[in-house]
Design a protein around this motif. Structure first.
Motif, PDB file in Angstrom:
ATOM      1  N   LEU A   1       0.959  -1.220  -0.101  1.00 40.59           N
ATOM      2  CA  LEU A   1       0.179   0.006   0.039  1.00 40.59           C
ATOM      3  C   LEU A   1       0.841   1.360  -0.074  1.00 40.59           C
ATOM      4  N   LYS A   2       2.043   1.236   0.739  1.00 42.65           N
ATOM      5  CA  LYS A   2       2.817   2.439   0.772  1.00 42.65           C
ATOM      6  C   LYS A   2       3.449   2.718  -0.612  1.00 42.65           C
ATOM      7  N   GLU A   3       4.003   1.415  -1.111  1.00 41.34           N
ATOM      8  CA  GLU A   3       4.444   1.564  -2.712  1.00 41.34           C
ATOM      9  C   GLU A   3       3.579   2.137  -3.509  1.00 41.34           C
ATOM     10  N   CYS A   4       2.195   1.836  -3.444  1.00 37.51           N
ATOM     11  CA  CYS A   4       1.117   2.319  -4.013  1.00 37.51           C
ATOM     12  C   CYS A   4       0.956   3.727  -4.177  1.00 37.51           C
ATOM     13  N   ALA A   5       0.790   4.136  -2.712  1.00 37.23           N
ATOM     14  CA  ALA A   5       0.795   5.582  -2.575  1.00 37.23           C
ATOM     15  C   ALA A   5       2.039   6.500  -3.241  1.00 37.23           C
ATOM     16  N   SER A   6       3.252   5.776  -3.121  1.00 34.80           N
ATOM     17  CA  SER A   6       4.333   6.284  -3.595  1.00 34.80           C
ATOM     18  C   SER A   6       4.244   6.529  -5.241  1.00 34.80           C
ATOM     19  N   ASP A   7       3.776   5.273  -5.750  1.00 38.89           N
ATOM     20  CA  ASP A   7       3.609   5.145  -7.384  1.00 38.89           C
ATOM     21  C   ASP A   7       2.564   6.278  -7.728  1.00 38.89           C
ATOM     22  N   PHE A   8       1.441   6.184  -7.173  1.00 35.22           N
ATOM     23  CA  PHE A   8       0.422   7.314  -7.775  1.00 35.22           C
ATOM     24  C   PHE A   8       0.761   8.997  -7.534  1.00 35.22           C
ATOM     25  N   LYS A   9       1.679   9.151  -6.608  1.00 34.39           N
ATOM     26  CA  LYS A   9       2.324  10.424  -6.233  1.00 34.39           C
ATOM     27  C   LYS A   9       3.298  10.581  -7.318  1.00 34.39           C
ATOM     28  N   LYS A  10       4.020   9.704  -7.844  1.00 36.29           N
ATOM     29  CA  LYS A  10       5.013   9.806  -9.054  1.00 36.29           C
ATOM     30  C   LYS A  10       4.346  10.297 -10.207  1.00 36.29           C
ATOM     31  N   ALA A  11       3.199   9.468 -10.367  1.00 35.27           N
ATOM     32  CA  ALA A  11       2.294   9.552 -11.399  1.00 35.27           C
ATOM     33  C   ALA A  11       1.877  11.013 -11.759  1.00 35.27           C
ATOM     34  N   SER A  12       1.436  11.610 -10.341  1.00 33.27           N
ATOM     35  CA  SER A  12       0.957  13.054 -10.624  1.00 33.27           C
ATOM     36  C   SER A  12       2.202  14.022 -10.881  1.00 33.27           C
ATOM     37  N   GLY A  13       3.539  13.530 -10.797  1.00 34.89           N
ATOM     38  CA  GLY A  13       4.538  14.502 -11.129  1.00 34.89           C
ATOM     39  C   GLY A  13       4.918  14.663 -12.487  1.00 34.89           C
ATOM     40  N   LEU A  14       4.072  13.499 -13.166  1.00 39.05           N
ATOM     41  CA  LEU A  14       4.194  13.460 -14.770  1.00 39.05           C
ATOM     42  C   LEU A  14       3.004  14.283 -15.686  1.00 39.05           C
ATOM     43  N   MET A  15       2.311  14.751 -14.804  1.00 43.09           N
ATOM     44  CA  MET A  15       1.149  15.245 -15.412  1.00 43.09           C
ATOM     45  C   MET A  15       1.200  16.646 -15.560  1.00 43.09           C
ATOM     46  N   ASN A  16       2.394  17.356 -16.168  1.00 39.67           N
ATOM     47  CA  ASN A  16       2.610  18.711 -16.554  1.00 39.67           C
ATOM     48  C   ASN A  16       3.266  19.027 -17.789  1.00 39.67           C
ATOM     49  N   LEU A  17       3.084  20.088 -18.323  1.00 40.14           N
ATOM     50  CA  LEU A  17       3.752  20.322 -19.720  1.00 40.14           C
ATOM     51  C   LEU A  17       5.337  20.493 -19.516  1.00 40.14           C
ATOM     52  N   LYS A  18       5.978  20.820 -18.361  1.00 39.68           N
ATOM     53  CA  LYS A  18       7.471  20.926 -18.112  1.00 39.68           C
ATOM     54  C   LYS A  18       7.938  19.609 -18.035  1.00 39.68           C
ATOM     55  N   VAL A  19       7.155  18.452 -17.772  1.00 46.05           N
ATOM     56  CA  VAL A  19       7.952  17.059 -17.933  1.00 46.05           C
ATOM     57  C   VAL A  19       7.531  16.637 -19.213  1.00 46.05           C
ATOM     58  N   LEU A  20       6.349  16.983 -19.889  1.00 50.21           N
ATOM     59  CA  LEU A  20       6.182  16.244 -21.147  1.00 50.21           C
ATOM     60  C   LEU A  20       6.995  17.042 -22.260  1.00 50.21           C
TER      61      LEU A  20
END
Length: 186
Positions: A108-127
């Motif tokens: 569950l901790k890993e999943c929380a971390s995975d979705f937090k990382k996923a949120s960081g990929l959702m911006n034009l600076k990263v894409l």
């Protein structure tokens, strides 16, 4: 200022608002995929679920005010970033829940971390323009990593599949936005 002036000011403001806000019927019509603005439709046409994409994007007034397709993409990514954080917090809540089986907590901790990382990929600076969909797919990889860990650790919590499915619906909106961004760049 006299009370008659205040009354006149409030009456003027009320009348202005009454005339400039859509009726309930008009507002419902705006949220219908059939009444979707052209720019928004351009983003959602590549989504796996056009109606869901339109509904999500039209739920944000900033999307409707976006002056161009790039503005809609920015708002789409913002919505999905927030949904990713919401999903991360969902898993954090499970980790800290009183009834959670201790053996489930690492996954569950890993999943929380995975979705937090996923949120960081959702911006034009990263894409990156030509590779925007590939960058967004990294977020899907994070979700799949979560699912794999849950499966390996045999985590069986009834609310998890629905939470991940919901996130994947939002992910499809981000993927459509990224594809639109790639097309704008080419």
């Amino acid at each position: 200022m006299g009370s008659s002036n205040r009354t006149l000011i409030f009456a003027t403001i009320f009348l202005y608002l009454l005339l400039h806000f859509p009726s309930q019927t008009e507002a419902r019509g705006l949220k219908s995929p059939a009444k979707c603005p052209k720019l928004l439709s351009q983003v959602c046409k590549t989504s796996q679920n056009y109606a869901f994409c339109v509904r999500v994007l039209m739920s944000n007034p900033l999307t409707l005010l976006a002056p161009n397709t790039k503005g809609i993409v920015v708002n789409a990514l913002d919505i999905v970033r927030k949904e990713s954080m919401k999903t991360s917090k969902f898993f954090d809540g499970l980790v800290n829940g009183k009834g959670t089986v201790p053996a489930f907590k690492p996954a569950l901790k890993e999943c929380a971390s995975d979705f937090k990382k996923a949120s960081g990929l959702m911006n034009l600076k990263v894409l990156e323009g030509d590779f925007a969909t590939m960058d967004v797919n990294y977020a899907l990889d994070d979700a799949r990593s979560c699912e794999t860990k849950l499966s390996m650790d045999e985590v069986n919590i009834k609310s998890i599949p629905a939470a991940i499915k919901n996130w994947k619906n939002f992910y499809a909106v981000a993927n459509a936005a990224a594809l639109t961004l790639e097309n704008l760049q080419n």
